[in-house]
Design a protein around this motif. Structure first.
Motif, mmCIF file in Angstrom:
data_model
loop_
_atom_site.group_PDB
_atom_site.id
_atom_site.type_symbol
_atom_site.label_atom_id
_atom_site.label_comp_id
_atom_site.label_asym_id
_atom_site.label_seq_id
_atom_site.Cartn_x
_atom_site.Cartn_y
_atom_site.Cartn_z
ATOM 1 N N LEU A 497 -3.596 -2.748 -6.315
ATOM 2 C CA LEU A 497 -4.686 -2.416 -5.396
ATOM 3 C C LEU A 497 -4.145 -1.883 -4.078
ATOM 4 O O LEU A 497 -3.288 -2.503 -3.439
ATOM 5 N N ALA A 498 -4.682 -0.729 -3.656
ATOM 6 C CA ALA A 498 -4.301 -0.103 -2.384
ATOM 7 C C ALA A 498 -5.541 0.103 -1.528
ATOM 8 O O ALA A 498 -6.679 0.068 -2.018
ATOM 9 N N TRP A 520 -3.035 -6.836 -1.457
ATOM 10 C CA TRP A 520 -2.733 -5.412 -1.575
ATOM 11 C C TRP A 520 -1.313 -5.143 -2.075
ATOM 12 O O TRP A 520 -0.373 -5.854 -1.725
ATOM 13 N N ARG A 521 -1.198 -4.065 -2.832
ATOM 14 C CA ARG A 521 0.126 -3.513 -3.168
ATOM 15 C C ARG A 521 0.548 -2.501 -2.105
ATOM 16 O O ARG A 521 1.733 -2.357 -1.803
ATOM 17 N N ALA A 522 -0.436 -1.784 -1.541
ATOM 18 C CA ALA A 522 -0.129 -0.752 -0.549
ATOM 19 C C ALA A 522 -1.315 -0.583 0.391
ATOM 20 O O ALA A 522 -2.472 -0.683 -0.031
ATOM 21 N N VAL A 523 -1.008 -0.317 1.669
ATOM 22 C CA VAL A 523 -2.043 -0.074 2.676
ATOM 23 C C VAL A 523 -1.628 1.166 3.462
ATOM 24 O O VAL A 523 -0.481 1.269 3.913
ATOM 25 N N LEU A 524 -2.602 2.107 3.629
ATOM 26 C CA LEU A 524 -2.283 3.406 4.232
ATOM 27 C C LEU A 524 -3.259 3.731 5.370
ATOM 28 O O LEU A 524 -4.282 4.394 5.173
ATOM 29 N N PRO A 525 -2.972 3.281 6.598
ATOM 30 C CA PRO A 525 -3.814 3.659 7.745
ATOM 31 C C PRO A 525 -3.494 5.093 8.181
ATOM 32 O O PRO A 525 -2.329 5.473 8.270
ATOM 33 N N ARG A 526 -4.539 5.857 8.492
ATOM 34 C CA ARG A 526 -4.355 7.246 8.916
ATOM 35 C C ARG A 526 -5.016 7.451 10.283
ATOM 36 O O ARG A 526 -6.152 7.031 10.506
ATOM 37 N N ALA A 527 -4.288 8.106 11.195
ATOM 38 C CA ALA A 527 -4.764 8.315 12.571
ATOM 39 C C ALA A 527 -5.389 7.038 13.117
ATOM 40 O O ALA A 527 -6.511 7.029 13.595
#
Length: 647
Positions: A497-498, A520-527
């Motif tokens: 889960l990401a 979570w396996r991955a977390v990707l915050p953008r700006a």
């Protein structure tokens, strides 16, 4: 993993008497030391991720990206076509070049007589833009354009006077850092002067002026606008609708302001307000089961856009408010609309309704509808269709509220690698629409879950307020409810889960990775916005925090902010893989948010998963980022997901 070293400093921030350690304060600065550290972080990220294979997938799905719609004036249509602005008799007809442009066109607005084109040009990805005036028939750039810098396109660019003699615009009065803005009036060939619109002393909110042959109306507040002031064409400004916590967003129709409002109707109603007497509100369309969002004038009609369980519906009203038809939309999806309700007020009247439409599984097409027509005219067909299905689901939050989500998936078995995309803030609706990066993720073999969290604008005012200011924690609890529901029902596992989100959604990601790293396996915050305490030192973010989060002059409110601020929430522990992406020219969530959070999280990581940061040059908050930079950002984002989720 060995990270670029980040020193710590003995700095303590003090906000309303509350002392907060800030060991990475030096990363807020723009110095050679910071830039060297930032470059080293970017090199580490690009080496670990390797986005070369993902780029082709992004480009294939970027072919269906949301188009910029043409603007209508004097029987002709103006649009950006590559590096030129062209004019044509049809919305996407063969065009004659008006001018070549260098940079990103933030907005364009032809004069009502079609003789002069105003456009806002941004050259550094920041959204800050300046006005260029072009004589349409000759392509000659006109001298004497206003010198003021517009902070963004949120106030619509320029609002022409009906006789084409000039326009209103909303711009900075000093540096972008100071974030002070005002309304100006520019008269062609003459002067630019401050316009004394009564919007309230010290307000930092955005203002947009709408005009008609007899009237001008000034609307104030970007997310929930109200028409605060009105004037006759030959008169002075006077207060109009001022004491109002809700939204009143519409257009001048004769001697009335016809608007969608959530005042007295959380899902919205349509009212007519007499311009001479704002105390008289006549209800034209009562509140119903759908959420009313905006009105668009089309000839003698008004097109009413609304959400039916997030999906678009458009009804057609006559000037009395009677429903006379409905637009036959191409499917269950979304109509392209500006991020904020104020920006949507800047539309040029036309005799047809031209709109972009997409779904979660098919890319953007552009269509034309005329009042009374039984069918749409397709101006530009969708270029991409996903081999995927759309499903609907509900999770139950801790307080018993049902939190809806959509699932986009290809054929396959559960549990599956899954990405949750969410926002839940600012009364902004997250729509069931095509987004190239998310579509490419599905094409790569992932399952997309788009979650509709409280704080957003998908289900009306009550839904928004349930996750606003002192209720901000509700948005985060809703996200956890969706994630736990997907895991409990066997859709996915924590190892598959990401999570991703941008801006305030980036802060949501930061809270999720610090408070519930086990999910979570991955977390990707953008700006992302990641340091709410540091944000109070930035005039723009101080404005945002006071409006949407808390009062930083109140010690109790500051303590509450500390419990919601990801940078302050970092403690030593085992964290999932994290990929932080920011823009060096971002005027809203400056790159120091991502830098400070990355440094603190890298130092706190006790597991093996990477904590990566890439601040892209010439990139901002997204709206004015050059296309080639945006593709590079999306490719690296996708490649990180491909590697961490084993797609």
């Amino acid at each position: 993993m060995i990270y670029p070293p980040a020193r710590t400093v003995e700095v303590v921030a003090e906000v309303a008497g509350v002392r907060v350690p800030d060991p990475y304060r030096w990363l807020e600065e723009e110095t050679p030391e910071v830039w060297q550290w930032q470059r080293a972080q970017a090199e580490l990220a690009t080496a670990w991720i390797d986005s070369s294979s993902a780029r082709d997938l992004i480009l294939a799905h970027d072919a269906g990206a949301r188009p910029a719609l043409p603007a209508f004036a004097a029987g002709r249509w103006f649009r950006v076509d590559g590096s030129a602005v062209v004019v044509s008799a049809r919305p996407y007809g063969d065009g004659l070049p008006v001018t070549e442009v260098s940079g990103v066109v933030s907005w364009l607005a032809p004069s009502p007589d079609g003789r002069v084109l105003a456009l806002g040009l941004c050259t550094d990805g920041s959204e800050h833009n300046t006005i260029t005036l072009v004589e349409v028939d000759t392509g000659r750039e006109l001298p004497g354009a206003p010198e003021q810098v517009l902070h963004s396109a949120w106030a619509g660019g320029v609002s022409w006077l009906p006789d084409s003699s000039g326009f209103y615009f909303f711009a900075l009065t000093g540096s972008a850092r100071e974030f002070r803005q005002a309304t100006f009036l520019h008269l062609l060939g003459k002067s630019t002067t401050l316009e004394p619109v009564p919007v309230g002393e010290g307000s930092r909110e955005y203002t947009l002026v709408q005009t008609s042959p007899g009237w001008a109306v000034a609307s104030h507040r970007v997310g929930s606008p109200i028409p605060v002031a009105v004037r006759r064409a030959d008169g002075e400004w006077r207060p109009f609708v001022t004491e109002c916590a809700g939204t009143v967003a519409g257009h001048i129709v004769g001697d009335h302001y016809i608007a969608v409002t959530d005042v007295g109707a959380p899902r919205g109603r349509v009212v007519a307000i007499q311009l001479d007497d704002p105390s008289e509100w006549i209800e034209l369309v009562p509140e119903g089961d759908t959420v009313l969002r905006s009105l668009t004038p089309v000839g003698e009609h008004l097109y009413l856009s609304e959400f039916d369980q997030t999906f678009a519906r458009v009804r057609i009203l006559d000037r009395s408010g009677a429903v006379v038809g409905q637009v036959p939309l191409p499917g269950r999806g979304a109509i392209a609309a500006p991020f904020f309700a104020l920006t949507a007020l800047a539309c040029s009247p036309a005799d047809s309704f031209v709109f972009a439409f997409s779904t979660l599984t098919s890319s953007w097409g552009v269509y034309l509808h005329r009042p009374g027509a039984a069918e749409l005219e397709t101006l530009s067909a969708p270029a991409v269709t996903l081999d995927a299905t759309l499903e609907e689901g509900l999770a139950v939050a801790a307080d018993g509220a049902a939190v809806p989500y959509h699932v986009v998936r290809r054929a396959g078995s559960d549990p599956a690698p899954t990405l949750i995309s969410a926002y839940g803030a600012a009364n902004v609706p997250l729509l069931p629409q095509y987004q190239p990066d998310l579509a490419a993720f599905v094409a790569a073999g992932g399952v997309l879950v788009q979650a509709y969290l409280r704080g957003g604008g998908e289900f009306g005012r009550d839904w928004h307020l349930a996750g606003h200011r002192e209720n901000k924690h509700v948005r985060d609890a809703d996200l956890v409810a969706v994630a736990e529901h997907l895991i409990a029902t066997g859709r996915t596992t924590p190892a598959q889960l990401a999570l991703t989100g941008g801006s305030d959604g980036g802060l949501m990601c930061g809270v999720a990775v610090t408070k519930r790293p086990d999910l979570w396996r991955a977390v990707l915050p953008r700006a992302p916005l990641l340091d709410l305490i540091g944000g109070t030192r930035d005039p723009y973010l101080d404005f945002v925090i006071r409006k949407a989060w808390a009062d930083p002059d109140d010690p109790a409110e500051v303590e509450r902010l500390l419990g919601l601020s990801p940078y302050e929430l970092v403690r030593p522990g085992v964290f999932p893989a994290v990929y932080l992406q920011a823009g060096a020219s971002d005027p809203r969530c400056a790159p120091w948010h991502a830098r400070k959070f990355a440094a603190r999280l890298q130092a706190a990581q006790q597991g093996d998963a990477p904590i990566l940061l890439h601040v892209f040059d010439d990139a901002g908050h997204g709206a004015a980022t050059p296309h080639e930079v945006a593709v590079a950002q999306d490719a690296e984002w996708l490649a990180f997901l491909v590697r961490t989720l084993d797609l």
